[in-house]
Design a protein around this motif. Structure first.
Motif, PDB file in Angstrom:
ATOM      1  N   ASP A 124       0.835  -1.202   0.000  1.00  0.00           N
ATOM      2  CA  ASP A 124       0.000   0.000   0.000  1.00  0.00           C
ATOM      3  C   ASP A 124       0.870   1.252   0.000  1.00  0.00           C
ATOM      4  OD1 ASP A 124      -2.258  -1.590   0.182  1.00  0.00           O
ATOM      5  OD2 ASP A 124      -2.467  -1.359   2.353  1.00  0.00           O
ATOM      6  N   ARG A 138       2.342   1.938  -3.286  1.00  0.00           N
ATOM      7  CA  ARG A 138       1.318   2.452  -4.194  1.00  0.00           C
ATOM      8  C   ARG A 138       1.069   3.947  -3.932  1.00  0.00           C
ATOM      9  NH1 ARG A 138      -2.266  -1.667  -4.971  1.00  0.00           N
ATOM     10  NH2 ARG A 138      -1.977  -2.084  -2.772  1.00  0.00           N
ATOM     11  N   VAL A 139       0.938   4.289  -2.649  1.00  0.00           N
ATOM     12  CA  VAL A 139       0.639   5.672  -2.271  1.00  0.00           C
ATOM     13  C   VAL A 139       1.786   6.601  -2.691  1.00  0.00           C
ATOM     14  CG1 VAL A 139       0.352   7.209  -0.284  1.00  0.00           C
ATOM     15  CG2 VAL A 139      -0.926   5.061  -0.399  1.00  0.00           C
ATOM     16  N   GLU A 196       4.121   6.059  -5.012  1.00  0.00           N
ATOM     17  CA  GLU A 196       4.228   6.153  -6.473  1.00  0.00           C
ATOM     18  C   GLU A 196       3.193   7.120  -7.033  1.00  0.00           C
ATOM     19  OE1 GLU A 196       4.305   2.546  -8.906  1.00  0.00           O
ATOM     20  OE2 GLU A 196       3.253   3.642 -10.492  1.00  0.00           O
ATOM     21  N   ARG A 197       1.953   6.993  -6.580  1.00  0.00           N
ATOM     22  CA  ARG A 197       0.904   7.858  -7.118  1.00  0.00           C
ATOM     23  C   ARG A 197       1.136   9.310  -6.734  1.00  0.00           C
ATOM     24  NH1 ARG A 197      -4.069   3.711  -6.150  1.00  0.00           N
ATOM     25  NH2 ARG A 197      -3.497   2.346  -7.882  1.00  0.00           N
ATOM     26  N   ARG A 205       3.819  10.686  -8.973  1.00  0.00           N
ATOM     27  CA  ARG A 205       3.262  10.899 -10.316  1.00  0.00           C
ATOM     28  C   ARG A 205       2.422  12.176 -10.345  1.00  0.00           C
ATOM     29  NH1 ARG A 205       2.086   6.690 -14.122  1.00  0.00           N
ATOM     30  NH2 ARG A 205       3.046   4.679 -13.660  1.00  0.00           N
ATOM     31  N   ARG A 206       1.607  12.357  -9.323  1.00  0.00           N
ATOM     32  CA  ARG A 206       0.765  13.562  -9.286  1.00  0.00           C
ATOM     33  C   ARG A 206       1.605  14.828  -9.204  1.00  0.00           C
ATOM     34  NH1 ARG A 206      -2.677  10.318  -5.680  1.00  0.00           N
ATOM     35  NH2 ARG A 206      -1.467  11.073  -3.920  1.00  0.00           N
ATOM     36  N   GLU A 227       4.125  15.406 -10.661  1.00  0.00           N
ATOM     37  CA  GLU A 227       4.715  15.622 -11.985  1.00  0.00           C
ATOM     38  C   GLU A 227       6.217  15.870 -11.913  1.00  0.00           C
ATOM     39  OE1 GLU A 227       2.282  18.344 -14.230  1.00  0.00           O
ATOM     40  OE2 GLU A 227       0.490  17.147 -13.878  1.00  0.00           O
ATOM     41  N   PHE A 287      11.509   5.838 -15.586  1.00  0.00           N
ATOM     42  CA  PHE A 287      10.672   4.645 -15.588  1.00  0.00           C
ATOM     43  C   PHE A 287      11.472   3.411 -15.944  1.00  0.00           C
ATOM     44  CE2 PHE A 287       7.428   7.819 -15.600  1.00  0.00           C
ATOM     45  CZ  PHE A 287       6.321   7.209 -15.021  1.00  0.00           C
ATOM     46  N   PHE A 303       7.135  -3.852 -20.754  1.00  0.00           N
ATOM     47  CA  PHE A 303       5.720  -3.763 -21.083  1.00  0.00           C
ATOM     48  C   PHE A 303       4.953  -2.864 -20.136  1.00  0.00           C
ATOM     49  CE2 PHE A 303       6.226  -7.918 -23.332  1.00  0.00           C
ATOM     50  CZ  PHE A 303       5.799  -7.441 -24.555  1.00  0.00           C
ATOM     51  N   ASN A 304       5.322  -2.935 -18.876  1.00  0.00           N
ATOM     52  CA  ASN A 304       4.532  -2.256 -17.865  1.00  0.00           C
ATOM     53  C   ASN A 304       5.439  -1.320 -17.068  1.00  0.00           C
ATOM     54  OD1 ASN A 304       2.200  -1.702 -16.603  1.00  0.00           O
ATOM     55  ND2 ASN A 304       1.921  -3.720 -15.660  1.00  0.00           N
ATOM     56  N   PRO A 305       5.754  -0.153 -17.651  1.00  0.00           N
ATOM     57  CA  PRO A 305       6.755   0.707 -17.017  1.00  0.00           C
ATOM     58  C   PRO A 305       6.310   1.258 -15.667  1.00  0.00           C
ATOM     59  CG  PRO A 305       5.769   1.777 -18.944  1.00  0.00           C
ATOM     60  CD  PRO A 305       5.163   0.426 -18.848  1.00  0.00           C
ATOM     61  N   HIS A 306       7.242   1.297 -14.736  1.00  0.00           N
ATOM     62  CA  HIS A 306       6.953   1.834 -13.407  1.00  0.00           C
ATOM     63  C   HIS A 306       8.075   2.775 -13.012  1.00  0.00           C
ATOM     64  CE1 HIS A 306       3.325   0.065 -11.791  1.00  0.00           C
ATOM     65  NE2 HIS A 306       3.580  -0.953 -12.587  1.00  0.00           N
ATOM     66  N   ALA A 325       1.590  16.621  -2.892  1.00  0.00           N
ATOM     67  CA  ALA A 325       0.765  15.672  -3.647  1.00  0.00           C
ATOM     68  C   ALA A 325       0.584  14.350  -2.909  1.00  0.00           C
ATOM     69  CB  ALA A 325       1.388  15.420  -5.019  1.00  0.00           C
ATOM     70  N   TRP A 334      -6.276  10.330  -0.975  1.00  0.00           N
ATOM     71  CA  TRP A 334      -6.131  11.522  -1.816  1.00  0.00           C
ATOM     72  C   TRP A 334      -7.470  11.808  -2.498  1.00  0.00           C
ATOM     73  CZ3 TRP A 334      -2.675  15.152  -1.731  1.00  0.00           C
ATOM     74  CH2 TRP A 334      -2.591  16.060  -2.799  1.00  0.00           C
ATOM     75  N   ASN A 347      -5.806   4.055  -0.944  1.00  0.00           N
ATOM     76  CA  ASN A 347      -4.446   3.783  -0.487  1.00  0.00           C
ATOM     77  C   ASN A 347      -4.130   2.307  -0.570  1.00  0.00           C
ATOM     78  OD1 ASN A 347      -4.059   6.460   0.162  1.00  0.00           O
ATOM     79  ND2 ASN A 347      -4.734   6.199   2.269  1.00  0.00           N
ATOM     80  N   ARG A 349      -3.945  13.089 -14.318  1.00  0.00           N
ATOM     81  CA  ARG A 349      -3.121  14.083 -13.631  1.00  0.00           C
ATOM     82  C   ARG A 349      -3.515  14.210 -12.151  1.00  0.00           C
ATOM     83  NH1 ARG A 349      -4.294  19.172 -16.151  1.00  0.00           N
ATOM     84  NH2 ARG A 349      -3.329  18.326 -18.014  1.00  0.00           N
ATOM     85  N   THR A 354      -4.910  11.958 -10.199  1.00  0.00           N
ATOM     86  CA  THR A 354      -4.907  10.748  -9.373  1.00  0.00           C
ATOM     87  C   THR A 354      -3.546  10.069  -9.305  1.00  0.00           C
ATOM     88  OG1 THR A 354      -5.484   9.386 -11.278  1.00  0.00           O
ATOM     89  CG2 THR A 354      -7.307  10.191  -9.908  1.00  0.00           C
ATOM     90  N   GLY A 355      -2.752  10.191 -10.378  1.00  0.00           N
ATOM     91  CA  GLY A 355      -1.488   9.467 -10.404  1.00  0.00           C
ATOM     92  C   GLY A 355      -1.659   8.005 -10.766  1.00  0.00           C
ATOM     93  N   ASN A 381      -1.120   3.129 -19.006  1.00  0.00           N
ATOM     94  CA  ASN A 381      -1.735   2.227 -19.979  1.00  0.00           C
ATOM     95  C   ASN A 381      -3.214   2.510 -20.113  1.00  0.00           C
ATOM     96  OD1 ASN A 381       0.528   0.658 -20.572  1.00  0.00           O
ATOM     97  ND2 ASN A 381       0.217  -0.553 -18.712  1.00  0.00           N
ATOM     98  N   LYS A 388      -0.366  -2.981 -23.503  1.00  0.00           N
ATOM     99  CA  LYS A 388       1.078  -2.803 -23.399  1.00  0.00           C
ATOM    100  C   LYS A 388       1.665  -3.757 -22.363  1.00  0.00           C
ATOM    101  CE  LYS A 388       1.218   0.310 -26.458  1.00  0.00           C
ATOM    102  NZ  LYS A 388      -0.020  -0.305 -26.998  1.00  0.00           N
TER     103      LYS A 388
END
Ligand code: SF4
Lengths: 226, 636
Positions: A20, A23-24, A26-27, A30-31, A33, A38, A42-45, A85, B27, B256, B305, B307-308, B342, B363
């Motif tokens: 969790d 995940r939190v 990473e998001r 990303r938010r 920016e 990455f 196939f599944n870039p992270h 963020a 969030w 979360n 944008r 949510t990420g 994706n 992908k």
């Protein structure tokens, strides 16, 4: 560019699992920016690596992550944008540039400091139990493993243990892939050494810092200097 | 008050599974100052957090309510059984994740009803909220209990527990409900009956307590009689005419912890007129109303944008049917790929075209592709109006293997009206087709690695569909047919999946039930029924005992063939389709006649558009021609 970041998981966010938290974070990044690098495929992270997995229910102010960026960002700016963020209970505390090569943090970290808050612990009994644990050669507790419960000697995994205040302990213990001591097991060990502590409950475990500990000298260094 | 409650909740969390379901703090969660709010709504999903958080309709309604300054919407979910036990032991009421406020302190408790097997959880939620289960026992002090979603179109098995059920699209009608509530409250919040009377006057709102039901000696319904002046004989549904005119949530709550559909979602259209005769959703959401590609793209960009999320899904009842699907998917993939996002489609139609569309966006490493022919033989597919030819199925399989898939999942329904053993053999045959085609396309060697899954569910007749007149196949017969199919599966690469038909039997009871079934729901809940949609919790024997004790004859509702003239429990809850049309369509089904899709072909006069003054609305792209698309493709 790689930034090393000290991260806190506080309040109700302590109930997030390690997955969790990943995940939190990473998001959030990303938010924000930020110019995240990455992974290929196939599944870039985003390339974010964790120094250690933190258990569900345990809070912390001493987690470390390495984040790879495609262009340089000032550490202060990174923190400000990322914290703007992220949910309020997940905070980035400090960021510094980190070496881009060498062993991963995960491979190097082998010790963690915790603050443990106990309930129902008699002060004197606690002091005595801590002293006894430190003197003992062997302290055997039951560990829940994948194959079921089994007895383990936790004594070698406890590097330091002290009573900090009423119902509060500070512990330096082994962590990481070579061996991991859970805060509950420290409490179980104490309860076993002192019958007076039978009813004691661990109400809060809070991780303070991660270290690379030299097994010979016992010297501990923080992830910043790795 | 709420602080103290929060502390008590924190103390039990270390003892329960997946505690992050109960902590909130996500969030984009909206936390408002209750002192500045006129109407507080507790959006209470009667299933686990990870299911409820995946529900797009709930995200939409959360936004619709919270965008008002005078209202707030907070979320609550059915606690898992371990949490329920802790809450009861510690006297913790059901609470909202935004502010740890007891749900019982809200003005309105709103339940989305997505599937019947959540009904007992609804009772758990009401009970933990401290609200009387029976609407008749509530006073002006208690929250107004409302419910919406697909099952509202036959909410009779919940009738005694609901104050209001809301039929149809919620985005506009919710504002009428909130305004009406506010006005009543401003006038002193006195007479609850008066509030309900006003609610009954809103198009889309049904007040079960204002109807009296009488029965015939044979147990069928004689009549529903409104008991209050001005209450409609037939309740119409609320219908949004143009999706582009509706404010869509671009800041959805980001969980979360892991949920079922953990991705950004943009609804590309609502409604589906393919006319699959078993499909409830297809008949309660007519006609097709598309969102414009420009709007879809704008929303997608903003949601990603805000949510990420690393995945964006274009959702609807059948996204391959979206007019601009190929271009929209192409544009979005190109645009979002640089951010590591994706684009995905939730399901694949059974033909080569949709496999190609799915392939274009996939992908991720080629996993499995899911195709749902639903019926094994051409004949039965004509009966259910699943207009997919054997050739479509073969082409889809071929396209799947060609584009790199090595696993194909095939979904079928067993126990369909007119089904014979030949139709069952045809189900098995499709598995062997997949293997043959794999060998043709990939060669014997590579085809050894192919996996085919045949997944068979048991048909549940649904209200408002042409099959509402049909009985469900008996439990014994369903089991026999399940085994019969198995006999024809002769290859280790085929995996055969089927469920215990007893879950479907109770689902049928709750789908087709009337008011008298409410006693069985209550009894089952009292006996401990919880999370009936989850295998580990469902207890068929408990349900049978509950039905027996409350005098409910399950077979009467589920195994009886019903006449065209029978008055059903849902006849006064109208999605807009006329009874005459349903009868006609049922007759066509029996004659194995297909019906066309009215979004592309002629209107079949089902009644919806005339009744609600809507039209099927397709929206081709306004600004990207095919030439420009070529350019986009070559750069991507
Ligand atoms: S009234 Fe005609 S156009 Fe409208 S949904 Fe029914 S069949 Fe389609």
């Amino acid at each position: 560019m790689r930034l090393r970041i000290r991260l806190a998981k506080l309040g109700l966010a302590r109930f997030l699992s390690h997955l969790d938290l990943q995940r939190v974070v990473e998001r959030g990044l990303r938010r924000a920016e930020l110019p995240l690098a990455f992974t290929q495929g196939f599944n870039p992270h985003p390339r974010i690596s964790y120094a250690s997995a933190l258990a569900t229910g345990t809070s912390s102010e001493g987690e470390f992550i390495d984040v790879d960026l495609t262009e340089p960002v000032e550490p202060e700016e990174f923190l400000a944008r990322a914290n703007g963020a992220l949910p309020a209970d997940v905070r980035l505390l400090e960021a510094r540039p980190a070496p881009e090569s060498g062993e991963s943090l995960m491979a190097q970290i082998n010790a963690a400091a915790y603050r443990l808050t106990l309930e129902g612990a008699d002060e004197a009994a606690l002091q005595a139990a801590v002293a006894r644990l430190l003197e003992a050669e062997e302290v055997v507790v039951t560990r829940e493993g994948r194959t079921g419960p089994r007895p383990v000697n936790i004594r070698p995994q406890v590097y330091a243990l002290a009573v900090e205040g009423p119902g509060e302990l500070r512990a330096l213990v082994q962590t990481g892939s070579k061996g991991n001591l859970r805060p509950e097991e420290v409490v179980a060990g104490l309860a076993q050494l002192s019958p007076d502590l039978a009813g004691v409950a661990l109400v809060r475990a809070h991780r303070l810092m991660l270290y690379r500990r030299d097994p010979e000298t016992g010297e501990c260094v923080e992830p910043w200097s790795l | 008050m709420t602080e103290a409650l929060r502390e008590r909740i924190e103390r039990v969390l270390p003892r329960v599974s997946k505690p992050a379901r109960y902590t909130g703090g996500e969030w984009n969660a909206v936390v408002k100052d209750h002192d500045k709010i006129d109407v507080k709504v507790a959006w209470t999903f009667p299933d686990a957090y990870e299911v409820g958080m995946s529900h797009l309709g709930s995200l939409i309604m959360y936004h619709q309510i919270n965008r008002r300054d005078d209202a707030c919407c907070e979320r609550a979910y059915a606690p898992w059984t371990d949490m329920e036990a802790e809450m009861r032991a510690e006297g913790i009421p059901l609470f909202t994740l935004e502010s740890w406020t007891p749900v019982g302190e809200f003005d309105i408790i709103a339940f989305p009803l997505l599937y019947e097997l959540t009904y007992t959880n609804l009772l758990t939620c009401l009970d933990l909220a401290g609200v009387p289960l029976l609407a008749a026992e509530r006073t002006a002090e208690h929250p107004l209990v409302i419910a919406g979603g697909p099952c509202a179109f036959n909410c009779e098995p919940l009738a005694p527990f609901l104050d209001v059920a809301v039929l149809g699209d919620g985005e506009e009608v919710i504002h009428e409900i909130l305004d009406t509530y506010k006005a009543w409250r401003d006038e002193g919040r006195r007479d609850r009956r008066e509030l309900l009377r006003r609610m009954a006057g809103i198009t889309g709102c049904y007040v079960p307590g204002f109807y009296e039901v009488s029965y015939n000696p044979d147990g069928t319904i004689r009549e529903y009689r409104p008991t209050e002046p001005g209450v409609p004989e037939v309740v119409d549904r609320a219908t949004v005419k143009d999706l582009d005119s509706i404010d869509y949530p671009t800041r959805p709550v980001v969980p979360n912890t892991q949920i079922v559909f953990d991705r950004a979602q943009v609804e590309v259209f609502r409604g589906c007129t393919r006319g699959c005769r078993f499909c409830h959703a297809g008949y309660i959401t007519r006609p097709v109303r598309e969102r414009s590609p420009e709007e879809v793209q704008r929303l997608a960009r903003e949601i990603v944008r805000n949510t990420g999320y690393s995945e964006l899904s274009l959702v609807s009842l059948s996204t391959a049917d979206y007019t601009d699907v190929q271009q929209t998917v192409g544009r979005l993939s190109d645009e979002l790929r640089c951010d590591g996002v994706n684009v995905t489609l939730p399901s694949t139609r059974v033909d080569a075209f949709s496999v190609a569309v799915a392939d274009a966006v996939s992908k991720v490493r080629k996993g499995s592709i899911t195709l749902a022919p639903e019926g094994g033989s051409v004949r039965i597919r004509r009966v259910i109006n699943k207009t997919v030819s054997d050739r479509d199925i073969r082409d889809a399989m071929r396209a799947a293997f060609q584009s790199g898939y090595r696993a194909v999942k095939l979904y079928f329904i067993l126990g369909l009206p007119t089904e014979t053993d030949a139709d069952l053999e045809a189900i098995a045959e499709k598995g062997h087709w997949a293997l043959e085609i794999a060998e043709e396309e990939l060669g014997r060697q590579e085809a050894r690695k192919v996996r085919v899954t045949i997944s068979v569910s048991v048909f549940v007749p649904k209200p408002h569909t042409p099959f509402q007149f049909e009985p469900q196949v008996t439990l014994e017969e369903a089991k026999r047919r399940q085994q019969y199919i198995k006999r024809f599966l002769k290859d280790r690469r085929i995996e055969y999946k089927y469920h215990d038909p007893d879950v479907s039997h109770i689902e049928a009871l709750l789908s087709l039930g009337d008011r008298r079934v409410a006693d069985a729901v209550l009894r089952a809940w009292q006996m401990g029924a919880r999370f009936d949609g989850w295998n580990e919790h469902f207890d068929y024997d408990l349900w049978l005992r509950a039905c027996a004790e409350s005098g409910v004859d399950v077979d009467f509702y589920t195994y009886r063939k019903k006449g065209y003239g029978e008055r059903f429990a849902w006849d006064h809850l109208s999605p807009g389709i006329s009874r005459e049309w349903l009868i006609d369509d049922h007759r066509r089904a029996m004659s194995e006649l297909e019906v066309e899709d009215c979004r592309w072909e002629n209107c079949d006069l089902c009644g919806v558009c005339m009744r609600y003054d809507v039209l099927p609305t397709l929206k081709p792209a306004g600004f990207v021609g095919e030439d420009e698309l070529e350019v986009t493709d070559s750069t991507g």
